[in-house]
Scaffold this motif. Structure first.
Motif, PDB file in Angstrom:
ATOM      1  N   ILE A   1       1.265  -1.431  -0.389  1.00 49.59           N
ATOM      2  CA  ILE A   1       0.266   0.483  -0.464  1.00 49.59           C
ATOM      3  C   ILE A   1       0.573   1.384  -0.199  1.00 49.59           C
ATOM      4  N   ASP A   2       0.617   2.421  -0.477  1.00 49.08           N
ATOM      5  CA  ASP A   2       1.324   3.476  -0.985  1.00 49.08           C
ATOM      6  C   ASP A   2       0.398   4.703  -0.561  1.00 49.08           C
ATOM      7  N   THR A   3       1.094   4.953   0.982  1.00 50.08           N
ATOM      8  CA  THR A   3       0.444   6.011   1.096  1.00 50.08           C
ATOM      9  C   THR A   3       1.098   7.319   1.219  1.00 50.08           C
ATOM     10  N   ASP A   4       1.831   7.401   0.508  1.00 48.05           N
ATOM     11  CA  ASP A   4       3.179   8.860   0.368  1.00 48.05           C
ATOM     12  C   ASP A   4       2.871   8.679  -0.647  1.00 48.05           C
ATOM     13  N   PRO A   5       1.896  10.631  -0.714  1.00 50.75           N
ATOM     14  CA  PRO A   5       2.059  11.307  -2.105  1.00 50.75           C
ATOM     15  C   PRO A   5       2.739  11.682  -3.246  1.00 50.75           C
ATOM     16  N   GLN A   6       3.488  10.733  -2.870  1.00 54.66           N
ATOM     17  CA  GLN A   6       4.619  11.455  -3.952  1.00 54.66           C
ATOM     18  C   GLN A   6       4.687   9.850  -4.716  1.00 54.66           C
ATOM     19  N   CYS A   7       3.648   8.800  -3.859  1.00 61.49           N
ATOM     20  CA  CYS A   7       3.853   7.781  -5.197  1.00 61.49           C
ATOM     21  C   CYS A   7       4.661   7.202  -5.925  1.00 61.49           C
ATOM     22  N   ASN A   8       6.045   7.318  -5.110  1.00 60.80           N
ATOM     23  CA  ASN A   8       7.308   6.861  -5.541  1.00 60.80           C
ATOM     24  C   ASN A   8       7.137   4.991  -5.436  1.00 60.80           C
ATOM     25  N   LEU A   9       6.427   4.202  -4.137  1.00 61.87           N
ATOM     26  CA  LEU A   9       6.112   2.730  -4.473  1.00 61.87           C
ATOM     27  C   LEU A   9       5.568   2.628  -6.091  1.00 61.87           C
TER      28      LEU A   9
ATOM     29  N   ASP B   1       0.746  -7.478  -5.074  1.00 60.94           N
ATOM     30  CA  ASP B   1      -0.164  -6.972  -5.998  1.00 60.94           C
ATOM     31  C   ASP B   1      -0.452  -5.081  -4.720  1.00 60.94           C
ATOM     32  N   ILE B   2      -0.910  -3.880  -5.285  1.00 62.87           N
ATOM     33  CA  ILE B   2      -0.755  -2.987  -4.815  1.00 62.87           C
ATOM     34  C   ILE B   2      -1.985  -1.704  -5.179  1.00 62.87           C
ATOM     35  N   ILE B   3      -2.201  -1.567  -4.432  1.00 61.43           N
ATOM     36  CA  ILE B   3      -3.141   0.045  -3.777  1.00 61.43           C
ATOM     37  C   ILE B   3      -2.230   0.933  -4.347  1.00 61.43           C
ATOM     38  N   ALA B   4      -2.434   1.861  -5.255  1.00 62.00           N
ATOM     39  CA  ALA B   4      -1.164   2.552  -5.533  1.00 62.00           C
ATOM     40  C   ALA B   4      -2.191   4.106  -4.844  1.00 62.00           C
ATOM     41  N   GLY B   5      -1.218   5.284  -4.851  1.00 62.59           N
ATOM     42  CA  GLY B   5      -1.176   6.460  -4.275  1.00 62.59           C
ATOM     43  C   GLY B   5      -1.735   6.846  -4.927  1.00 62.59           C
ATOM     44  N   SER B   6      -2.116   8.940  -3.988  1.00 60.74           N
ATOM     45  CA  SER B   6      -2.489   9.558  -5.212  1.00 60.74           C
ATOM     46  C   SER B   6      -1.700  10.719  -5.130  1.00 60.74           C
ATOM     47  N   LEU B   7      -1.897  11.477  -5.410  1.00 65.37           N
ATOM     48  CA  LEU B   7      -1.306  13.358  -5.141  1.00 65.37           C
ATOM     49  C   LEU B   7      -1.919  13.897  -4.468  1.00 65.37           C
ATOM     50  N   LEU B   8      -3.053  13.612  -3.887  1.00 62.70           N
ATOM     51  CA  LEU B   8      -4.624  13.554  -3.595  1.00 62.70           C
ATOM     52  C   LEU B   8      -4.291  13.875  -1.707  1.00 62.70           C
TER      53      LEU B   8
ATOM     54  N   VAL C   1       0.512 -11.102   3.815  1.00 57.12           N
ATOM     55  CA  VAL C   1       0.877 -10.240   5.158  1.00 57.12           C
ATOM     56  C   VAL C   1       0.750  -8.740   3.975  1.00 57.12           C
ATOM     57  N   ILE C   2       0.846  -7.434   4.156  1.00 62.02           N
ATOM     58  CA  ILE C   2       1.308  -5.880   3.357  1.00 62.02           C
ATOM     59  C   ILE C   2       1.779  -5.251   4.701  1.00 62.02           C
ATOM     60  N   LEU C   3       1.964  -4.572   2.713  1.00 61.77           N
ATOM     61  CA  LEU C   3       3.247  -3.948   3.481  1.00 61.77           C
ATOM     62  C   LEU C   3       3.154  -2.254   2.840  1.00 61.77           C
ATOM     63  N   ILE C   4       3.525  -1.898   4.368  1.00 63.36           N
ATOM     64  CA  ILE C   4       2.592  -0.145   4.176  1.00 63.36           C
ATOM     65  C   ILE C   4       4.228   0.926   3.589  1.00 63.36           C
ATOM     66  N   ASP C   5       4.327   1.682   2.731  1.00 58.98           N
ATOM     67  CA  ASP C   5       4.707   2.960   2.911  1.00 58.98           C
ATOM     68  C   ASP C   5       4.432   3.895   2.955  1.00 58.98           C
ATOM     69  N   THR C   6       5.339   4.364   4.114  1.00 62.48           N
ATOM     70  CA  THR C   6       4.353   5.481   4.429  1.00 62.48           C
ATOM     71  C   THR C   6       5.384   6.991   4.588  1.00 62.48           C
ATOM     72  N   PRO C   7       4.666   8.377   4.114  1.00 64.61           N
ATOM     73  CA  PRO C   7       5.521   9.578   3.955  1.00 64.61           C
ATOM     74  C   PRO C   7       6.554   9.514   4.839  1.00 64.61           C
ATOM     75  N   PRO C   8       7.356  10.926   5.064  1.00 60.99           N
ATOM     76  CA  PRO C   8       7.926  11.169   5.954  1.00 60.99           C
ATOM     77  C   PRO C   8       7.490  12.227   6.744  1.00 60.99           C
ATOM     78  N   SER C   9       7.164  12.372   6.977  1.00 62.59           N
ATOM     79  CA  SER C   9       6.340  13.124   8.499  1.00 62.59           C
ATOM     80  C   SER C   9       5.292  12.254   9.605  1.00 62.59           C
ATOM     81  N   LEU C  10       4.945  13.475   9.904  1.00 60.27           N
ATOM     82  CA  LEU C  10       4.638  12.666  11.218  1.00 60.27           C
ATOM     83  C   LEU C  10       2.427  12.887  11.510  1.00 60.27           C
ATOM     84  N   GLY C  11       2.208  13.315   9.806  1.00 60.05           N
ATOM     85  CA  GLY C  11       0.820  13.717   9.916  1.00 60.05           C
ATOM     86  C   GLY C  11       0.054  12.213  10.262  1.00 60.05           C
TER      87      GLY C  11
END
Length: 252
Positions: free
Chosen positions: A37-45, A82-89, A117-127
């Protein structure tokens, strides 16, 4: 089902690469069914996984959290996972999602997912996106460079983890701290390692024995949107991540 966040507040510490490599290795070497799962708005994953962001504008993590898409609609297949894509929004998540219980949104949206297994990529923030990810997770892996600034980021994250444990996920476990871009011959690396080992005791966790060396091969594979594990199986990073996966799975 293990849900693992890869998380630290500092950028450039290998979160995306760690998620990508674990996804590839757990699938190919261990036969696991993996969702990233790509939770980073930059969507790099999303990008390095070979997924076209333009084709995911209608169904992605943002629309899933908004309940404008179903879980099945948001899942895209890459070669190994499998992947859930991120979004700029997702950049507007802190103001967009303002309802009570918003920290549970991700957990609720993926609770019916059928994966090992679910792997979550996270943004570099504390939001909010980080809070959602930690609330949904059973474990957290903390990748970090051997640098003073990365240690500050780890200290900030530790406070967030304690808050999440107190309010929304009492069972959250820190699997360990993973050293990235490691060079045993650099004095600063050994000095920071000593400091991280002391911090790991405070966090009731460990520094993984496996350490990831830096190599240009990772960036080469990602720039071509090819699986790292296939690009150059003999490169140091692949060997190191294989060892790390073995160490991680021994406790899963």
């Amino acid at each position: 089902m293990e849900i693992i966040s890869v998380n630290i507040t500092k950028g450039g510490c290998g979160k995306t690469t760690t998620v990508q490599m674990l996804g590839e290795i757990l699938s190919r070497e261990y036969g696991k069914k993996v969702l990233c799962i790509d939770t980073d708005p930059q969507c790099n994953l999303t990008t390095v996984s070979g997924v076209n962001l333009m084709e995911c504008q209608e169904h992605n993590l943002y629309t899933l959290l908004k309940e404008e898409s179903t879980l099945d609609e948001c899942i895209v297949k890459s070669k190994y996972y499998d992947i859930i894509a991120g979004s700029l929004l997702l950049a507007y998540a802190d103001t967009e999602f303002n309802q009570l219980g918003r920290e549970y949104l991700l957990k609720e949206r993926i609770e019916k997912a059928n994966y090992d297994v679910i792997l979550i990529d996270t943004p570099p923030s504390l939001g909010l996106l980080n809070i959602m990810s930690l609330t949904a997770s059973t474990k957290i892996i903390i990748p970090t460079e051997c640098s003073y600034l990365a240690m500050i980021g780890l200290d900030q994250l530790s406070n967030t983890i304690e808050s999440v444990r107190k309010h929304s996920n009492k069972e959250l476990e820190i699997a360990g701290i993973l050293l990235i871009k490691y060079n045993s011959r650099a004095n600063i690396n050994n000095a920071v390692l000593s400091g991280l080992e002391k911090m790991s005791v405070k966090l009731n966790t460990k520094v993984f024995n496996s350490k990831i060396r830096e190599t240009v091969k990772v960036k080469e594979a990602q720039s071509q949107q090819e699986p790292i594990i296939e690009w150059d199986a003999s490169c140091s990073a692949v060997k190191d991540y294989l060892e790390f996966a073995k160490e991680l799975t021994s406790n899963m």
